[in-house]
Design a protein around this motif. Structure first.
Motif, mmCIF file in Angstrom:
data_model
loop_
_atom_site.group_PDB
_atom_site.id
_atom_site.type_symbol
_atom_site.label_atom_id
_atom_site.label_comp_id
_atom_site.label_asym_id
_atom_site.label_seq_id
_atom_site.Cartn_x
_atom_site.Cartn_y
_atom_site.Cartn_z
ATOM 1 N N TRP A 410 -61.280 6.275 28.176
ATOM 2 C CA TRP A 410 -60.099 7.071 28.547
ATOM 3 C C TRP A 410 -58.937 6.189 28.988
ATOM 4 C CZ3 TRP A 410 -58.807 11.543 27.003
ATOM 5 C CH2 TRP A 410 -59.766 12.521 26.702
ATOM 6 N N VAL A 411 -59.236 5.079 29.622
ATOM 7 C CA VAL A 411 -58.164 4.131 29.964
ATOM 8 C C VAL A 411 -57.509 3.609 28.696
ATOM 9 C CG1 VAL A 411 -57.657 1.899 31.011
ATOM 10 C CG2 VAL A 411 -59.216 3.489 32.159
ATOM 11 N N LEU A 412 -58.317 3.293 27.695
ATOM 12 C CA LEU A 412 -57.792 2.786 26.428
ATOM 13 C C LEU A 412 -57.067 3.875 25.647
ATOM 14 C CD1 LEU A 412 -60.824 0.547 25.388
ATOM 15 C CD2 LEU A 412 -58.619 -0.197 26.314
ATOM 16 N N ILE A 413 -57.534 5.098 25.745
ATOM 17 C CA ILE A 413 -56.828 6.212 25.102
ATOM 18 C C ILE A 413 -55.451 6.377 25.728
ATOM 19 C CG2 ILE A 413 -56.803 8.724 24.836
ATOM 20 C CD1 ILE A 413 -59.886 8.562 24.539
ATOM 21 N N ALA A 414 -55.391 6.276 27.056
ATOM 22 C CA ALA A 414 -54.099 6.369 27.738
ATOM 23 C C ALA A 414 -53.167 5.255 27.267
ATOM 24 C CB ALA A 414 -54.296 6.302 29.247
ATOM 25 N N ALA A 415 -53.718 4.064 27.072
ATOM 26 C CA ALA A 415 -52.907 2.949 26.576
ATOM 27 C C ALA A 415 -52.385 3.238 25.170
ATOM 28 C CB ALA A 415 -53.730 1.663 26.591
ATOM 29 N N ALA A 416 -53.229 3.853 24.339
ATOM 30 C CA ALA A 416 -52.798 4.203 22.984
ATOM 31 C C ALA A 416 -51.689 5.251 23.009
ATOM 32 C CB ALA A 416 -53.991 4.716 22.174
ATOM 33 N N VAL A 417 -51.797 6.198 23.925
ATOM 34 C CA VAL A 417 -50.763 7.225 24.061
ATOM 35 C C VAL A 417 -49.431 6.576 24.430
ATOM 36 C CG1 VAL A 417 -50.001 9.159 25.507
ATOM 37 C CG2 VAL A 417 -52.321 9.125 24.564
ATOM 38 N N LEU A 418 -49.465 5.625 25.352
ATOM 39 C CA LEU A 418 -48.234 4.958 25.767
ATOM 40 C C LEU A 418 -47.675 4.061 24.665
ATOM 41 C CD1 LEU A 418 -49.204 3.980 29.428
ATOM 42 C CD2 LEU A 418 -47.627 5.784 28.718
ATOM 43 N N LEU A 420 -48.415 4.149 21.251
ATOM 44 C CA LEU A 420 -48.241 4.694 19.905
ATOM 45 C C LEU A 420 -47.881 6.176 19.870
ATOM 46 C CD1 LEU A 420 -51.353 2.901 18.379
ATOM 47 C CD2 LEU A 420 -48.961 2.348 17.879
ATOM 48 N N GLY A 421 -47.851 6.806 21.009
ATOM 49 C CA GLY A 421 -47.561 8.232 21.019
ATOM 50 C C GLY A 421 -46.188 8.575 20.474
ATOM 51 N N TRP A 422 -45.250 7.654 20.594
ATOM 52 C CA TRP A 422 -43.899 7.900 20.109
ATOM 53 C C TRP A 422 -43.862 8.173 18.608
ATOM 54 C CZ3 TRP A 422 -42.374 4.561 16.334
ATOM 55 C CH2 TRP A 422 -43.068 3.363 16.251
ATOM 56 N N VAL A 423 -44.894 7.744 17.883
ATOM 57 C CA VAL A 423 -44.941 8.005 16.442
ATOM 58 C C VAL A 423 -44.912 9.506 16.175
ATOM 59 C CG1 VAL A 423 -46.315 7.723 14.342
ATOM 60 C CG2 VAL A 423 -46.133 5.834 15.981
ATOM 61 N N GLU A 424 -45.542 10.271 17.042
ATOM 62 C CA GLU A 424 -45.520 11.724 16.878
ATOM 63 C C GLU A 424 -44.111 12.280 17.062
ATOM 64 O OE1 GLU A 424 -48.818 14.176 18.263
ATOM 65 O OE2 GLU A 424 -49.680 12.381 19.205
ATOM 66 N N ASP A 425 -43.352 11.677 17.948
ATOM 67 C CA ASP A 425 -41.958 12.102 18.116
ATOM 68 C C ASP A 425 -41.159 11.826 16.851
ATOM 69 O OD1 ASP A 425 -42.330 12.949 20.773
ATOM 70 O OD2 ASP A 425 -42.007 10.916 21.521
ATOM 71 N N VAL A 426 -41.344 10.649 16.276
ATOM 72 C CA VAL A 426 -40.640 10.307 15.039
ATOM 73 C C VAL A 426 -41.038 11.266 13.923
ATOM 74 C CG1 VAL A 426 -40.363 8.536 13.263
ATOM 75 C CG2 VAL A 426 -40.385 7.885 15.685
ATOM 76 N N ALA A 427 -42.328 11.560 13.834
ATOM 77 C CA ALA A 427 -42.811 12.467 12.788
ATOM 78 C C ALA A 427 -42.231 13.867 12.939
ATOM 79 C CB ALA A 427 -44.338 12.525 12.818
ATOM 80 N N LYS A 429 -39.271 14.423 14.138
ATOM 81 C CA LYS A 429 -37.813 14.273 14.154
ATOM 82 C C LYS A 429 -37.224 14.485 15.538
ATOM 83 C CE LYS A 429 -36.927 15.320 9.274
ATOM 84 N NZ LYS A 429 -36.129 16.151 8.328
ATOM 85 N N ARG A 430 -37.945 13.937 16.539
ATOM 86 C CA ARG A 430 -37.446 13.947 17.912
ATOM 87 C C ARG A 430 -37.146 12.512 18.340
ATOM 88 N NH1 ARG A 430 -42.114 17.374 18.734
ATOM 89 N NH2 ARG A 430 -43.149 15.514 19.562
ATOM 90 N N SER A 431 -36.384 12.389 19.389
ATOM 91 C CA SER A 431 -36.145 11.050 19.942
ATOM 92 C C SER A 431 -37.440 10.513 20.521
ATOM 93 C CB SER A 431 -35.070 11.127 21.035
ATOM 94 O OG SER A 431 -33.857 11.585 20.503
ATOM 95 N N PRO A 432 -37.808 9.283 20.194
ATOM 96 C CA PRO A 432 -39.069 8.708 20.710
ATOM 97 C C PRO A 432 -39.081 8.656 22.238
ATOM 98 C CG PRO A 432 -38.200 7.389 18.917
ATOM 99 C CD PRO A 432 -37.124 8.365 19.283
ATOM 100 N N ARG A 433 -40.216 9.003 22.814
ATOM 101 C CA ARG A 433 -40.362 8.987 24.268
ATOM 102 C C ARG A 433 -41.672 8.300 24.623
ATOM 103 N NH1 ARG A 433 -40.205 15.249 25.326
ATOM 104 N NH2 ARG A 433 -41.380 15.116 23.364
ATOM 105 N N LEU A 434 -41.679 7.607 25.748
ATOM 106 C CA LEU A 434 -42.907 6.987 26.221
ATOM 107 C C LEU A 434 -43.951 8.041 26.529
ATOM 108 C CD1 LEU A 434 -44.135 4.197 26.903
ATOM 109 C CD2 LEU A 434 -43.427 4.598 29.270
ATOM 110 N N LEU A 435 -43.516 9.069 27.253
ATOM 111 C CA LEU A 435 -44.355 10.235 27.539
ATOM 112 C C LEU A 435 -43.490 11.484 27.343
ATOM 113 C CD1 LEU A 435 -46.502 9.413 30.711
ATOM 114 C CD2 LEU A 435 -47.333 9.851 28.380
ATOM 115 N N PRO A 436 -44.078 12.539 26.814
ATOM 116 C CA PRO A 436 -43.309 13.764 26.607
ATOM 117 C C PRO A 436 -43.007 14.471 27.911
ATOM 118 C CG PRO A 436 -45.617 14.103 26.037
ATOM 119 C CD PRO A 436 -45.459 12.644 26.339
#
Length: 436
Positions: A410-418, A420-427, A429-436
């Motif tokens: 879960w620590v590593l999942i949290a790191a992945a969210v921080l 690489l999560g912005w890729v979902e924002d790009v997909a 068509k939102r401005s990339p964010r560290l956390l939503p």
């Protein structure tokens, strides 16, 4: 799901389950289950539209799933009253700020993701009976898809594909590079990484990571088929729902699905077709017009039939529903029918900002969590393996405990969210964010 217990070397199949914990000094990565990699259904839709029109959280609200796979004496018996309109109104139970989100849907999606990681860590077979994540998530995705199809179908499909494929491409580029370094020689079927209408290929080294893509492949097919399915469903909702269980029954009792990618695709679509259509029924208000007693009379026998089939048709001695397609289909159908017809009151979540925030992040980063959770588990095994080299860690940490692997993952999942999560924002068509 279907085929999880079959031969892993076939690129159209998912790998066998992980059977070992984290032993002392265990080098390398453990093999993961390709079974119930229950992802968040409708990942591409999870952020920003996870339940507009989905109904409220209060028990007995109009939101929920409709119909059953059971034969019912008459349609009239199920109807509490003639419908006054094609759709039942949805009670206003959304998140503050006018976001239009349905907290009940959000909670279910978050629970499903936690259940996925838990299952792939501990592999407790009874988890598939406590919460059949896949059926739940396909139903949620079906409801959101039906809502979206109020817009032109091609526009909706393009949007869904963009939200799904961009994160998959990023995942594929990174995992593919690692597999190339470990001897993978891709063939023409590498094109399945571009458009995963079949399971993308990979090598044994990365099998645990790429095996989870079966869910996204099934979701993609449902998205492509939804305009036709929705039209068919609207022609005779209850009849179509009942008949939607026929394909999985035939594939498991009369016919045998073909080998390879085609067979696994057909099997998985047949398992979850009923749940996807239940999502349509939820959106169309069909369930709201059904008597609660009739819904229970359909849902409970479906679950019982699924359990009976599982215990009498075990896969390699296991009653895990994820390895028994017909049992999975029947139990999921009944469970989801009851879960979304008898909705729990989730208004209390608004009074707990921290919990509400966690649920929101899970939903906005559902694709990232799902795609990268197996890699997080792989890396957690490697990290714990390194800790065995330090006497203080061996003396003070429960290195043999699977719970430690669960926590590190879960620590590593949290790191992945921080990271690489912005890729979902790009997909989206939102401005990339560290956390939503």
């Amino acid at each position: 799901m279907a085929g999880a217990h079959r031969k892993a070397a076939d690129p159209g199949r998912r790998p066998p389950a992980r059977t070992d914990a984290v032993p002392a000094g265990a080098g390398g990565f453990t093999a993961a289950s390709g079974g119930s990699a229950a992802g968040a259904g409708g990942f591409a839709a999870a952020s920003g539209e996870s339940g507009a029109g989905a109904g409220g959280c209060g028990a007995g609200g109009s939101g929920g799933l409709a119909g059953s796979g059971q034969d019912v004496p008459t349609m009239g018996l199920l109807l509490a009253r003639p419908p006054s309109s094609d759709r039942a109104p949805a009670p206003p139970s959304r998140a503050p700020g006018g976001s239009g989100r349905d907290r009940y849907f959000d909670i279910l999606r978050a629970v499903a993701l936690v259940r996925v990681v838990t299952y792939h860590t501990f592999e407790w077979p009874w988890l598939s009976m406590v919460f059949p994540s896949m059926g739940v998530m396909f139903a949620l995705a079906g409801s959101l898809m039906a809502r979206s199809l109020e817009r032109p179908a091609l526009t909706v499909i393009r949007s869904r594909l963009r939200r799904l494929l961009i994160p998959v491409w990023v995942f594929g580029l990174m995992l593919g590079a690692a597999m190339l370094l470990h001897g993978w020689v891709p063939g023409i079927d590498v094109l399945y990484w571009v458009l995963p209408v079949g399971d993308p290929p990979g090598n044994e080294w990365g099998e645990q990571a790429w095996a989870v893509l079966w869910y996204l492949r099934t979701y993609l097919w449902f998205v492509l088929l939804s305009p036709l399915l929705l039209r068919l469903f609207r022609s005779a909702p209850l009849v179509v729902l009942a008949l939607s269980l026929v394909p999985v029954v035939l594939l498991e009792t009369v016919w045998e699905a073909p080998e390879g990618r085609l067979g696994t695709t057909l099997t998985d679509l047949s398992i979850f077709l009923f749940c996807w259509l239940l999502g349509f029924a939820h959106r169309e208000g069909v369930l709201a017009r059904l008597r609660p007693a009739a819904v229970a009379a359909a849902g409970v026998p479906l679950m019982a039939a699924g359990l009976w089939w599982a215990f009498h048709h075990r896969s390699e001695g296991s009653y895990d529903l994820d390895d028994i397609p017909l049992a999975q289909a029947l139990f999921s159908a009944g469970f989801v029918l009851l879960l979304l017809r008898f909705r729990l009151d989730c208004q209390g979540l608004a009074k707990r900002p921290a919990a509400d925030r966690v649920v929101a992040v899970f939903n906005a980063r559902a694709v990232t969590i799902y795609l990268w959770h197996e890699i997080a588990l792989m890396l957690s095994v490697a990290a714990i393996d390194l800790l065995w080299r330090f006497p203080w860690a061996e003396a003070h940490l429960p290195l043999e405990s699977t719970w430690l692997m669960f926590g590190v993952a879960w620590v590593l999942i949290a790191a992945a969210v921080l990271a690489l999560g912005w890729v979902e924002d790009v997909a989206a068509k939102r401005s990339p964010r560290l956390l939503p």
